[in-house]
Enzyme design. Sequence first.
Site, PDB file in Angstrom:
ATOM      1  N   LYS A   1      38.193   4.259 -12.630  1.00  0.00           N
ATOM      2  CA  LYS A   1      36.885   4.428 -13.266  1.00  0.00           C
ATOM      3  C   LYS A   1      36.869   5.792 -13.941  1.00  0.00           C
ATOM      4  O   LYS A   1      37.533   6.723 -13.487  1.00  0.00           O
ATOM      5  CB  LYS A   1      35.764   4.359 -12.223  1.00  0.00           C
ATOM      6  CG  LYS A   1      34.431   3.985 -12.808  1.00  0.00           C
ATOM      7  CD  LYS A   1      34.308   2.489 -12.990  1.00  0.00           C
ATOM      8  CE  LYS A   1      32.972   2.099 -13.567  1.00  0.00           C
ATOM      9  NZ  LYS A   1      32.749   0.641 -13.488  1.00  0.00           N
TER      10      LYS A   1
HETATM   11  P1  NAD Z   1      23.478  -0.306 -19.399  1.00  0.00           P
HETATM   12  O1  NAD Z   1      23.494   1.146 -19.700  1.00  0.00           O
HETATM   13  O2  NAD Z   1      23.702  -1.276 -20.499  1.00  0.00           O
HETATM   14  O3  NAD Z   1      22.099  -0.725 -18.705  1.00  0.00           O
HETATM   15  C1  NAD Z   1      21.528  -0.058 -17.624  1.00  0.00           C
HETATM   16  C2  NAD Z   1      20.020  -0.293 -17.738  1.00  0.00           C
HETATM   17  O4  NAD Z   1      19.399   0.185 -16.561  1.00  0.00           O
HETATM   18  C3  NAD Z   1      19.389   0.443 -18.919  1.00  0.00           C
HETATM   19  O5  NAD Z   1      18.515  -0.434 -19.597  1.00  0.00           O
HETATM   20  C4  NAD Z   1      18.646   1.589 -18.263  1.00  0.00           C
HETATM   21  O6  NAD Z   1      17.501   2.008 -19.005  1.00  0.00           O
HETATM   22  C5  NAD Z   1      18.256   0.973 -16.935  1.00  0.00           C
HETATM   23  N1  NAD Z   1      18.022   1.959 -15.882  1.00  0.00           N
HETATM   24  C6  NAD Z   1      18.689   3.105 -15.636  1.00  0.00           C
HETATM   25  N2  NAD Z   1      18.142   3.736 -14.589  1.00  0.00           N
HETATM   26  C7  NAD Z   1      17.136   2.960 -14.143  1.00  0.00           C
HETATM   27  C8  NAD Z   1      16.208   3.058 -13.085  1.00  0.00           C
HETATM   28  N3  NAD Z   1      16.213   4.095 -12.277  1.00  0.00           N
HETATM   29  N4  NAD Z   1      15.300   2.060 -12.929  1.00  0.00           N
HETATM   30  C9  NAD Z   1      15.302   0.996 -13.749  1.00  0.00           C
HETATM   31  N5  NAD Z   1      16.154   0.839 -14.780  1.00  0.00           N
HETATM   32  C10 NAD Z   1      17.056   1.816 -14.975  1.00  0.00           C
HETATM   33  O7  NAD Z   1      24.538  -0.515 -18.226  1.00  0.00           O
HETATM   34  P2  NAD Z   1      25.222  -1.863 -17.781  1.00  0.00           P
HETATM   35  O8  NAD Z   1      26.533  -1.955 -18.453  1.00  0.00           O
HETATM   36  O9  NAD Z   1      24.252  -2.973 -17.885  1.00  0.00           O
HETATM   37  O10 NAD Z   1      25.536  -1.540 -16.252  1.00  0.00           O
HETATM   38  C11 NAD Z   1      24.546  -1.675 -15.238  1.00  0.00           C
HETATM   39  C12 NAD Z   1      25.232  -1.703 -13.883  1.00  0.00           C
HETATM   40  O11 NAD Z   1      26.183  -2.783 -13.858  1.00  0.00           O
HETATM   41  C13 NAD Z   1      26.024  -0.459 -13.497  1.00  0.00           C
HETATM   42  O12 NAD Z   1      25.984  -0.279 -12.097  1.00  0.00           O
HETATM   43  C14 NAD Z   1      27.446  -0.821 -13.916  1.00  0.00           C
HETATM   44  O13 NAD Z   1      28.432  -0.072 -13.227  1.00  0.00           O
HETATM   45  C15 NAD Z   1      27.468  -2.277 -13.520  1.00  0.00           C
HETATM   46  N6  NAD Z   1      28.494  -3.084 -14.200  1.00  0.00           N
HETATM   47  C16 NAD Z   1      28.547  -3.175 -15.550  1.00  0.00           C
HETATM   48  C17 NAD Z   1      29.518  -3.983 -16.150  1.00  0.00           C
HETATM   49  C18 NAD Z   1      29.586  -4.204 -17.649  1.00  0.00           C
HETATM   50  O14 NAD Z   1      30.365  -5.066 -18.081  1.00  0.00           O
HETATM   51  N7  NAD Z   1      28.809  -3.504 -18.454  1.00  0.00           N
HETATM   52  C19 NAD Z   1      30.448  -4.661 -15.360  1.00  0.00           C
HETATM   53  C20 NAD Z   1      30.363  -4.553 -13.974  1.00  0.00           C
HETATM   54  C21 NAD Z   1      29.378  -3.760 -13.412  1.00  0.00           C
END
Ligand code: NAD
Length: 482
Positions: A117
């Site tokens: 990561k």
């Molecule tokens: P992203 O940045 O696209 O979305 C995150 C969202 O959460 C944003 O809309 C943000 O405004 C919101 N957010 C942040 N803090 C917040 C809070 N305190 N309360 C409410 N909303 C809040 O990120 P993502 O890619 O969707 O990733 C989200 C999670 O999923 C992370 O934990 C990431 O590690 C995990 N993840 C992502 C992927 C991927 O393919 N993008 C794959 C596996 C896991």
Amino acid sequence: MLKLETQLSDSRLSSSRGFLSDVDEMFCRAAKLVPMQEGLAEKIRICNETYITRFGVRLRGRMYTFEGWRAVHTNHPAPAKGGIRYAPNVDQDEVEALAALMSYKCALMELPFGGSKGALKIDVGKWTDTELEKITRRFTQELSRQNFLSPAINVPAPDVGTSERTMVWMANEYLRMHPEDINAAGCVTGKPVAAGGIEGRVEATGRGVQYAIREFFATERDRSKTRLPKTLKGCRVIVQGLGNVGYHAAKFLAEDGCKIIAVIERDGVVRKPDGLDIEKLKAHVSVTGGVKGFEGGKIHYDADGAGALESACDILIPAAMESVIHAGNAKRIKTQLIVEAANGPVTYEADRILSEMGVTIIPDLVANAGGVTVSYFEWVKNITHMPFGLMERRQREHEQARLIEGLEKSLNMTFSAEHKLAFVTGGTELNLVRSGLEEKMRAAYARMSNLMAENSAVKDLRTAAYVLALTRIKGLYEAVGI
Ligand code: NAD
């Protein structure tokens, strides 16, 4: 049986707080159930290496210094795989915790990757696109120079604060530095389709969340432990975070008949008891940066986003960040099923409390594994230089057409052109990706559920996921003679 207490000597383990120690404790709980040679559990748990870089970029007429990390938890097998996060509060422990989760996730999903990561400490909202591109290219140079980026060694993907665009900048910079690497496109995944990506990668993590939930509902012995109905239709869902993962999960679950009764974002929560229009809400969040001011029916908005995690619902999907369900609020959670779309949203202590309360958790190791699974398909496509389905698509169509012709003759009837079109399909890239993803998600869920059914010491899906992951990693170490 392994003596964990003596092997797991890292000082961080003594603290019950923190994302990294939560992941470690979940690992240790499962490690007690996997017989291993002395010392091996410690070797698997510990992060192999973390590269820290502090680099300067000349912007706005002066020099700015940025701090970034790339942790490799394990490089058995290689390459190591895992996202790159851009966030203002990220630190080394967070990156190492996420890298560990990637190792266990890839092992559970039976993907040929180690776990890694990366992160850059940056508030993306404070920089223009042109500036972000310059910063990303400099970060890429540092990672590549130190061998933390290459299709054979370490392959990042998007995560919080990064996107397809970030990946294409990284891939392009890597190619500039290594024009002789014929597999250069495979140095990152999550690229736009036009730049070596694969259909269905953007939606993959949310799609995987949908497949994991469907599989839970289809597994009667698991579903019947809850008071959830037999089908998803009408289930009330709360989603935290309407980013890439949360938006796609909410969209697909709404298509399956769920009611998304609340969405929690940074600036508050928006609720609608008969179900929010997710497309309209996403459009609003994309323009305004939050849920405040959304108009779309009888909306009730309030600023206490975190408090809304405690509202009554059937399925709670934290899809934003780690440690949002903790010892302080776990007892007030009123749901049957938590699906960890984010990485590490439930702390170790909260996990224990929720388990006592009888709440089922589909753990992050499987729930959000759709992203890395489709990243695997993309990486394979890049290093084989061959789009999926190319060789067999027409052959399959001809066979299906002949079958229809035979049926028409023997039944003495003619199918409509519309029916023929529906039968005669060789499979588009998107269909093949969805099929591969569904297979991987269903198979992983079934392995976890079967293990729980067979081994009474494995009491929940998370422990099952860790035991399976650990057993696979242990097998790899033993096979190479460690
Ligand atoms: P992203 O940045 O696209 O979305 C995150 C969202 O959460 C944003 O809309 C943000 O405004 C919101 N957010 C942040 N803090 C917040 C809070 N305190 N309360 C409410 N909303 C809040 O990120 P993502 O890619 O969707 O990733 C989200 C999670 O999923 C992370 O934990 C990431 O590690 C995990 N993840 C992502 C992927 C991927 O393919 N993008 C794959 C596996 C896991």
